[in-house]
Design an enzyme around this catalytic site. Structure first.
Site, mmCIF file in Angstrom:
data_model
loop_
_atom_site.group_PDB
_atom_site.id
_atom_site.type_symbol
_atom_site.label_atom_id
_atom_site.label_comp_id
_atom_site.label_asym_id
_atom_site.label_seq_id
_atom_site.Cartn_x
_atom_site.Cartn_y
_atom_site.Cartn_z
ATOM 1 N N ASP A 54 12.040 -1.154 2.840
ATOM 2 C CA ASP A 54 11.164 -0.954 1.602
ATOM 3 C C ASP A 54 12.154 -0.777 0.271
ATOM 4 O O ASP A 54 13.581 -0.600 0.837
ATOM 5 C CB ASP A 54 10.275 0.489 1.679
ATOM 6 N N ILE A 55 11.724 -1.064 -0.677
ATOM 7 C CA ILE A 55 12.761 -0.518 -2.077
ATOM 8 C C ILE A 55 12.660 0.745 -2.317
ATOM 9 O O ILE A 55 13.732 1.332 -2.824
ATOM 10 C CB ILE A 55 12.108 -1.363 -3.124
ATOM 11 N N SER A 115 -8.151 -1.306 2.929
ATOM 12 C CA SER A 115 -7.651 -0.643 4.134
ATOM 13 C C SER A 115 -7.116 0.928 3.736
ATOM 14 O O SER A 115 -6.032 1.063 3.069
ATOM 15 C CB SER A 115 -6.505 -1.491 4.883
ATOM 16 N N LYS A 136 -0.624 -13.701 -4.198
ATOM 17 C CA LYS A 136 -1.048 -13.780 -2.943
ATOM 18 C C LYS A 136 -1.366 -14.955 -2.465
ATOM 19 O O LYS A 136 -1.087 -15.810 -1.317
ATOM 20 C CB LYS A 136 -2.279 -12.845 -2.547
ATOM 21 N N TYR A 194 -2.066 -10.617 -9.399
ATOM 22 C CA TYR A 194 -1.950 -10.191 -8.192
ATOM 23 C C TYR A 194 -2.497 -10.918 -7.107
ATOM 24 O O TYR A 194 -1.831 -11.570 -6.198
ATOM 25 C CB TYR A 194 -2.303 -8.854 -8.287
ATOM 26 N N SER A 239 1.156 -4.111 -5.131
ATOM 27 C CA SER A 239 -0.310 -4.454 -4.209
ATOM 28 C C SER A 239 -1.368 -4.169 -5.009
ATOM 29 O O SER A 239 -2.494 -3.892 -4.651
ATOM 30 C CB SER A 239 -0.277 -3.139 -3.205
HETATM 31 P P1 NAI Z 1 1.515 -0.131 -1.011
HETATM 32 O O1 NAI Z 1 1.497 -0.300 -2.579
HETATM 33 O O2 NAI Z 1 1.320 1.145 -0.767
HETATM 34 O O3 NAI Z 1 2.877 -0.393 -0.306
HETATM 35 C C1 NAI Z 1 3.569 -1.616 -0.814
HETATM 36 C C2 NAI Z 1 5.128 -1.307 -0.530
HETATM 37 O O4 NAI Z 1 5.951 -2.361 -0.979
HETATM 38 C C3 NAI Z 1 5.754 -0.127 -1.224
HETATM 39 O O5 NAI Z 1 6.039 1.127 -0.317
HETATM 40 C C4 NAI Z 1 6.578 -0.271 -2.308
HETATM 41 O O6 NAI Z 1 7.617 0.399 -2.594
HETATM 42 C C5 NAI Z 1 7.017 -1.897 -1.497
HETATM 43 N N1 NAI Z 1 7.559 -2.668 -2.641
HETATM 44 C C6 NAI Z 1 7.171 -3.137 -3.784
HETATM 45 N N2 NAI Z 1 7.940 -3.737 -4.497
HETATM 46 C C7 NAI Z 1 9.028 -3.917 -3.744
HETATM 47 C C8 NAI Z 1 10.068 -4.807 -3.908
HETATM 48 N N3 NAI Z 1 10.293 -5.558 -5.178
HETATM 49 N N4 NAI Z 1 10.887 -4.661 -2.600
HETATM 50 C C9 NAI Z 1 10.592 -4.293 -1.463
HETATM 51 N N5 NAI Z 1 9.515 -3.527 -1.509
HETATM 52 C C10 NAI Z 1 8.741 -3.435 -2.465
HETATM 53 O O7 NAI Z 1 0.423 -1.067 -0.524
HETATM 54 P P2 NAI Z 1 -0.459 -1.038 0.805
HETATM 55 O O8 NAI Z 1 -1.790 -0.450 0.332
HETATM 56 O O9 NAI Z 1 0.211 -0.299 1.961
HETATM 57 O O10 NAI Z 1 -0.559 -2.431 1.226
HETATM 58 C C11 NAI Z 1 0.455 -3.237 1.845
HETATM 59 C C12 NAI Z 1 0.233 -4.618 1.583
HETATM 60 O O11 NAI Z 1 -0.931 -5.217 2.005
HETATM 61 C C13 NAI Z 1 0.584 -5.093 0.208
HETATM 62 O O12 NAI Z 1 1.236 -6.333 0.205
HETATM 63 C C14 NAI Z 1 -1.041 -5.326 -0.382
HETATM 64 O O13 NAI Z 1 -0.751 -6.605 -1.250
HETATM 65 C C15 NAI Z 1 -1.643 -5.801 1.005
HETATM 66 N N6 NAI Z 1 -2.983 -5.489 0.893
HETATM 67 C C16 NAI Z 1 -3.437 -4.016 1.000
HETATM 68 C C17 NAI Z 1 -4.702 -3.870 0.945
HETATM 69 C C18 NAI Z 1 -5.178 -2.494 1.226
HETATM 70 O O14 NAI Z 1 -6.394 -2.059 0.879
HETATM 71 N N7 NAI Z 1 -4.329 -1.340 1.318
HETATM 72 C C19 NAI Z 1 -5.750 -4.759 0.648
HETATM 73 C C20 NAI Z 1 -5.175 -6.019 0.548
HETATM 74 C C21 NAI Z 1 -3.742 -6.469 0.478
HETATM 75 C C1 15L Z 2 -5.894 -5.003 -2.684
HETATM 76 O O1 15L Z 2 -5.283 -6.017 -2.402
HETATM 77 C C2 15L Z 2 -5.005 -3.538 -2.835
HETATM 78 O O2 15L Z 2 -3.800 -3.787 -2.419
HETATM 79 C C3 15L Z 2 -5.750 -2.256 -2.370
HETATM 80 O O3 15L Z 2 -5.080 -1.230 -3.145
HETATM 81 C C4 15L Z 2 -7.175 -2.406 -2.653
HETATM 82 O O4 15L Z 2 -7.298 -2.221 -3.927
HETATM 83 C C5 15L Z 2 -7.744 -3.526 -2.050
HETATM 84 O O5 15L Z 2 -7.196 -4.745 -2.504
HETATM 85 C C6 15L Z 2 -9.253 -3.526 -2.471
HETATM 86 O O6 15L Z 2 -9.879 -4.591 -2.825
HETATM 87 O O7 15L Z 2 -9.940 -2.700 -2.207
#
Ligand code: NAI
Ligand code: 15L
Length: 275
Positions: A42-43, A176, A150, A146, A85
Site C-alpha cells: 500500500d502507499i 462491500s 475503472k 473514478y 476508490s
Molecule cells: P480503500 O480506499 O479503503 O482502499 C484503497 C487502498 O489503496 C488504500 O489503502 C490506499 O492507501 C491505496 N492507494 C490509494 N492510492 C494509492 C497509490 N497511488 N499507490 C498505492 N496505493 C494506493 O478502498 P476499498 O473500499 O478497500 O476498495 C478496494 C478496491 O476495491 C478499490 O480499488 C476500489 O475502487 C474497489 N471497490 C471497492 C468497493 C467497496 O464497496 N468497498 C466497491 C467498488 C470497487
Molecule cells: C465504489 O466503487 C467505492 O469504492 C465504494 O466506496 C462504494 O462507494 C461503492 O462503490 C458503492 O457504489 O457503494
C-alpha cells in the site's frame, strides 16, 4: 472469515495491493489460507499483524513504475485493490488508477504473472438506470472520473490478455461493507464472506481470459446479470435481504427525481470532483 477455505488450491506467492484499505484489511488475513507467502502493499503504512508467518510487507506508490516493477517480481498472481476508490479530482485518479494500472500490468508482463484480479467497480456502469439490468457485454457508462478510470483498467486488462496472454478477472464490485447502508445498497451489497468466495473463485477458475463479473451478494433486488461469468463458479451465500426492513424504516421516502435515486451509481452520479 470463512470457516472452511473456499478452495483447497494454494499459490506460492500472492500479491495484495491496497492492503491498508477497507477491503484490503478484510482480505489480508483471509488470503493467507490460500498461499504460502502473501506480499501486502500500500502507499499508506501497513501494520505488521500479530501473527504473520509468510507475510512480506512491501510499501509502494502505484504511480512509481520502478517500484511497481520490483513489487511484482516473484509473484504468481495479484489481487489488485490499490488505488483511489471514490470520486476525486483527476490528478490523484490519473496517478493511482491510470498510471498505476499500466505500471502493474507492465510489471506483470515482464515478470510473467499469470493472473490478476482487478477490483473494478459498479461505477463503470453508474449511468444505467436502476430499472435496467446490465451484464458483462453492456457498453460502459461511467458516472465520473473514478468510474472512467475503472473502465480504463478493464481495457488495460483486455489488452494484456489479447496481446500477452495475462489473464484477468475484473470484478465490478457493488458495495462491500459490513452491512448495506441505504436503499441502494440493498441491490449492490457484497458481504465480506462473499467477497472472499468471489476473489478465490476468480483466482482458481481454470480458464478466465479476461472476464468481467459483478460482485454482489445474493440480493433479491439486483441490477446485474452474471450469465457471462458463470465459468467463474461464484455462488454468493449471503443476502442484503435480512437488512431490508430496518433500512426501509430508516429511509421510508425516496425522491424519485433525484439522480442518485434514478441511476445505479447513486450519489456518485452527482459528485463534484471539481469543487
Ligand atoms: P480503500 O480506499 O479503503 O482502499 C484503497 C487502498 O489503496 C488504500 O489503502 C490506499 O492507501 C491505496 N492507494 C490509494 N492510492 C494509492 C497509490 N497511488 N499507490 C498505492 N496505493 C494506493 O478502498 P476499498 O473500499 O478497500 O476498495 C478496494 C478496491 O476495491 C478499490 O480499488 C476500489 O475502487 C474497489 N471497490 C471497492 C468497493 C467497496 O464497496 N468497498 C466497491 C467498488 C470497487
Ligand atoms: C465504489 O466503487 C467505492 O469504492 C465504494 O466506496 C462504494 O462507494 C461503492 O462503490 C458503492 O457504489 O457503494
Amino acid at each position: 472469515m470463512l470457516k472452511t477455505p473456499a478452495s483447497p488450491l494454494r499459490f506460492d506467492r500472492l500479491l495484495l495491493t491496497g492492503a491498508a484499505g477497507g477491503l484490503g484489511c478484510e482480505l489480508r488475513p483471509r488470503l493467507k489460507a490460500y498461499c504460502d507467502k502473501l506480499r501486502v502493499s500500500d502507499i499508506n503504512a501497513l501494520q505488521p499483524p500479530q501473527d504473520a508467518p509468510g507475510e512480506e510487507i512491501a510499501p509502494c506508490a502505484l504511480q512509481d513504475a520502478q517500484a511497481v516493477m520490483k513489487l511484482v517480481e516473484g509473484v504468481s498472481a495479484i489481487v489488485h485493490l490499490g488505488g483511489v476508490s471514490t470520486e476525486q479530482p483527476w490528478e490523484p485518479i490519473l496517478a493511482a488508477n491510470i498510471m498505476g494500472v499500466v505500471n502493474l500490468y507492465e510489471a506483470a508482463r515482464i515478470h510473467k504473472v499469470k493472473r490478476i484480479i482487478f477490483a473494478s467497480s459498479n461505477h463503470v456502469m453508474g449511468f444505467y438506470r436502476q430499472d435496467q439490468v446490465v451484464d458483462a457485454k453492456s457498453p460502459p457508462r461511467p458516472d465520473g472520473f473514478y468510474g472512467l478510470s475503472k473502465a480504463f483498467g478493464e481495457d488495460v486488462a483486455q489488452l494484456y490478455w489479447d496481446r500477452w496472454g495475462i489473464e484477468t478477472v475484473s470484478i465490478r464490485i457493488g458495495s462491500s461493507f459490513p452491512e448495506p447502508r441505504d436503499r441502494r445498497m440493498l441491490a449492490t451489497w457484497l458481504s465480506y464472506d462473499d467477497l472472499e468466495r468471489l476473489v478465490v473463485a476468480c483466482l482458481t477458475a481454470p480458464v478466465v481470459g479476461h472476464s468481467i463479473v459483478y460482485g454482489t451478494s445474493d440480493n433479491q433486488a439486483s441490477w446485474y446479470d452474471n450469465t457471462h461469468a458463470r465459468h467463474i463458479g461464484f455462488r454468493p451465500q449471503d443476502s442484503s435481504d435480512i437488512y431490508r426492513a430496518a433500512i426501509e424504516a430508516r429511509q421510508p421516502v425516496l425522491d424519485r427525481q433525484d439522480p442518485a435515486v434514478i441511476y445505479q451509481g447513486g450519489g456518485f452520479v452527482k459528485a463534484t470532483p471539481h469543487g
